[in-house]
Design an enzyme around this catalytic site. Structure first.
Site, PDB file in Angstrom:
ATOM      1  N   LYS A  84       0.825  -1.214   0.000  1.00 44.25           N
ATOM      2  CA  LYS A  84       0.000   0.000   0.000  1.00 44.25           C
ATOM      3  C   LYS A  84       0.863   1.271   0.000  1.00 44.25           C
ATOM      4  O   LYS A  84       0.414   2.314  -0.447  1.00 44.25           O
ATOM      5  CB  LYS A  84      -0.978  -0.024   1.163  1.00 44.25           C
ATOM      6  CG  LYS A  84      -2.051  -1.090   0.949  1.00 44.25           C
ATOM      7  CD  LYS A  84      -3.185  -1.017   1.940  1.00 44.25           C
ATOM      8  CE  LYS A  84      -4.311  -1.967   1.563  1.00 44.25           C
ATOM      9  NZ  LYS A  84      -3.947  -3.397   1.738  1.00 44.25           N
TER      10      LYS A  84
HETATM   11  C1  PLP Z   1      -4.546  -4.457   1.113  1.00 43.07           C
HETATM   12  C2  PLP Z   1      -3.796  -5.724   1.000  1.00 43.07           C
HETATM   13  C3  PLP Z   1      -4.173  -6.739   0.086  1.00 43.07           C
HETATM   14  C4  PLP Z   1      -5.406  -6.640  -0.785  1.00 43.07           C
HETATM   15  O1  PLP Z   1      -5.304  -5.659  -1.793  1.00 43.07           O
HETATM   16  P1  PLP Z   1      -6.609  -5.154  -2.564  1.00 43.07           P
HETATM   17  O2  PLP Z   1      -6.170  -3.982  -3.346  1.00 43.07           O
HETATM   18  O3  PLP Z   1      -7.599  -4.775  -1.479  1.00 43.07           O
HETATM   19  O4  PLP Z   1      -7.116  -6.271  -3.398  1.00 43.07           O
HETATM   20  C5  PLP Z   1      -3.380  -7.873  -0.005  1.00 43.07           C
HETATM   21  N1  PLP Z   1      -2.289  -8.041   0.790  1.00 43.07           N
HETATM   22  C6  PLP Z   1      -1.913  -7.094   1.687  1.00 43.07           C
HETATM   23  C7  PLP Z   1      -0.723  -7.345   2.541  1.00 43.07           C
HETATM   24  C8  PLP Z   1      -2.641  -5.902   1.828  1.00 43.07           C
HETATM   25  O5  PLP Z   1      -2.252  -4.975   2.721  1.00 43.07           O
END
Ligand code: PLP
Length: 492
Positions: free
Chosen positions: A130
């Site tokens: 993120k």
């Molecule tokens: C947010 C997240 C996801 C999922 O991503 P999306 O964009 O919601 O599909 C997967 N793995 C981790 C570690 C995350 O923080």
């Protein structure tokens, strides 16, 4: 570049369109839809060839300028250069080059011409992918707010990854404050320490006496008070934010270009998925002309997306049906970005998309399987967009973490383990399969300890994070108290 809502009536589409900067600070469109470009910008083979040599920051600039046409190019170049540096993405594993920002690592080359590759997306400040988008968002927000001489108070709830990524992206930024709610004593010690050890005066950590849903309900209640929201200049940074999606498009290009030497070579991606934000960026990269073969959505026990890609039925879950798993950032009841793909799947028909997602509200889902009584037959077109899917359980996760440690000598996190498990089921001769590494193992140490009997390695600087002084307040789930706290700290 104009943006339209996925729910715009055919007659209204052109009159309601907006530019990148108009939608940057907002969330949903007024009609309840999500924003998308009115047409996807296209990338030529010559451009791809030229981009193979670029640094990550320069590649991000080339892609962003196709979407953010209302930001002067020199400014955009400065923003990407400031965001994608080896100082920010410094948590690379041994043997990886931090300057590559999202380095690739070949895990396995099969005798039959299969190839399994890991793309590290979690070398940023909070050790989860993120950061890739949120760090850019922080710089874009600060830039835009300074131009408008405005301020923004970000208000949200987190159970872990999103909140910390937002705080590390916004800390110390002029014109921005972050009010982040989390369930008191419910996050892992590592995640709590990451957020609460921030001492920046513009970061407000609020531990709510309750569970995540209580915190989430508080955000909804405060956000529904429109006069309060306007007066306090409240905004969000949730996963439907268009700029976040666009920033994620970049690493699909980087992954493809790093794994290939010519544009005839085939690459697929497997993406650990929850809200469909990450893989939606892959879909957009593919629609722009990046030669992606398959996009494989890997889910955990919360298999809303896997069910759709197997059957054409989209069925959201009630909160009582949502499992708390050991890949918690994928524990979703519905996939908030899915509407963007459905809009393309139904031929960019806003009326149709609106009707389908109204049915999600009224009936908990829709059915595009084409069977008698279904809502349509577009499921037959899914393959054309390259989508496939698979599911992984707690046991699969533990086994995969062990296998990967044994076979390749690296420790992966639980979400990435879901990705590798599903990727292995979708390997094809002659096609490189890239698995996106969405977090580092240190963040989910409890499960690593279960799988391997030893702690996950912590990147430098995180060794004693739990011992740092913490700054946070504890509050009951009381909406009026929350509003008073916000108002007192914004001074508005
Ligand atoms: C947010 C997240 C996801 C999922 O991503 P999306 O964009 O919601 O599909 C997967 N793995 C981790 C570690 C995350 O923080």
């Amino acid at each position: 570049m104009q943006y339209v809502s996925t729910r715009a009536a055919a007659s209204a589409a052109s009159s309601s369109s907006q530019q990148f900067s108009d939608i940057l600070l907002g969330g949903l469109a007024v009609d309840g839809g999500l924003f998308l470009p009115s047409a996807y910008p296209q990338v030529t083979g010559a451009e791809l060839d030229a981009w193979r040599q670029l640094s990550y920051a320069d590649l991000a600039f080339e892609i962003l300028r196709k979407f953010a046409t209302d930001i002067p190019e020199a400014d955009l170049r400065a923003l990407t250069a400031k965001t994608y540096t080896k100082e920010v993405y410094k948590n690379a594993r041994k043997g990886e080059k931090a300057g590559q920002i999202t380095p690739l690592r070949v895990l396995e080359e099969g005798d039959n011409g299969t190839k399994l590759v890991l793309q590290a997306l979690s070398n940023g400040p909070t050790l989860a992918f993120k950061d890739m988008a949120m760090q850019l968002l922080g710089n874009l927000f600060e830039y835009t707010l300074a131009k408008q001489d405005a301020q923004l108070n970000i208000f949200g709830a987190t159970s872990g990854d999103t909140g910390s990524a937002a705080e590390y992206a916004m800390r110390g930024k002029k014109g921005i404050r972050v009010f982040m709610l989390s369930p008191h004593k419910k996050m892992s010690a590592f995640q709590t320490a990451q957020m609460f050890s921030l001492q920046d005066p513009n970061i407000f950590n609020i531990a709510i006496e309750g569970v995540f849903d209580d915190a989430q309900d508080m955000v909804k209640a405060v956000s529904n008070d429109l006069p309060f929201k306007a007066k306090q200049k409240i905004g969000t940074v949730n996963s439907i934010n268009w700029a976040r999606v666009v920033a994620q498009v970049v690493y699909y290009f980087r992954g493809y270009l790093s794994a290939t030497t010519s544009n005839d070579q085939k690459v697929s991606f497997t993406v650990p998925s929850g809200n469909f934000g990450n893989i939606c960026a892959g879909h957009i990269a593919r629609m722009m002309g990046l030669p992606i073969d398959k996009l494989v959505a890997a889910t955990n026990e919360n298999d809303v997306l896997d069910e759709f890609f197997r059957t054409g039925v989209y069925r959201v879950r009630k909160s009582a049906e949502t499992y708390h798993t050991s890949s918690p950032s994928m524990d979703i009841s519905k996939a908030s970005n899915f509407e963007r793909f459905i809009y393309d799947l139904v031929g960019r028909d806003g009326d149709r998309t609106r009707a389908l997602f109204q049915k999600v509200e009224s009936h908990g889902g829709f059915d595009l399987s084409g069977k008698p009584g279904s809502d349509g037959d577009e499921f037959k077109l899914v393959a054309k967009y390259g989508f496939k899917s698979g599911k992984s359980t707690h046991e699969d996760r533990l086994n995969t973490i062990r296998d990967v440690a044994d076979d390749y000598g690296i420790v992966i996190d639980t979400h990435t383990a879901d990705g590798i498990k599903v990727a292995r089921e979708n390997l094809e001769p002659g096609v490189t399969m890239i698995v996106l590494e969405t977090a580092l193992a240190a963040k989910f140490n409890e499960t690593i300890l279960d799988a391997l009997g030893e702690d996950a390695e912590r990147p430098e600087g995180f060794e004693n994070i739990e011992d740092l002084p913490q700054k946070f307040v504890v509050m009951p789930p009381d909406v009026e108290k929350m509003k008073a706290y916000i108002a007192a700290n914004t001074g508005l």
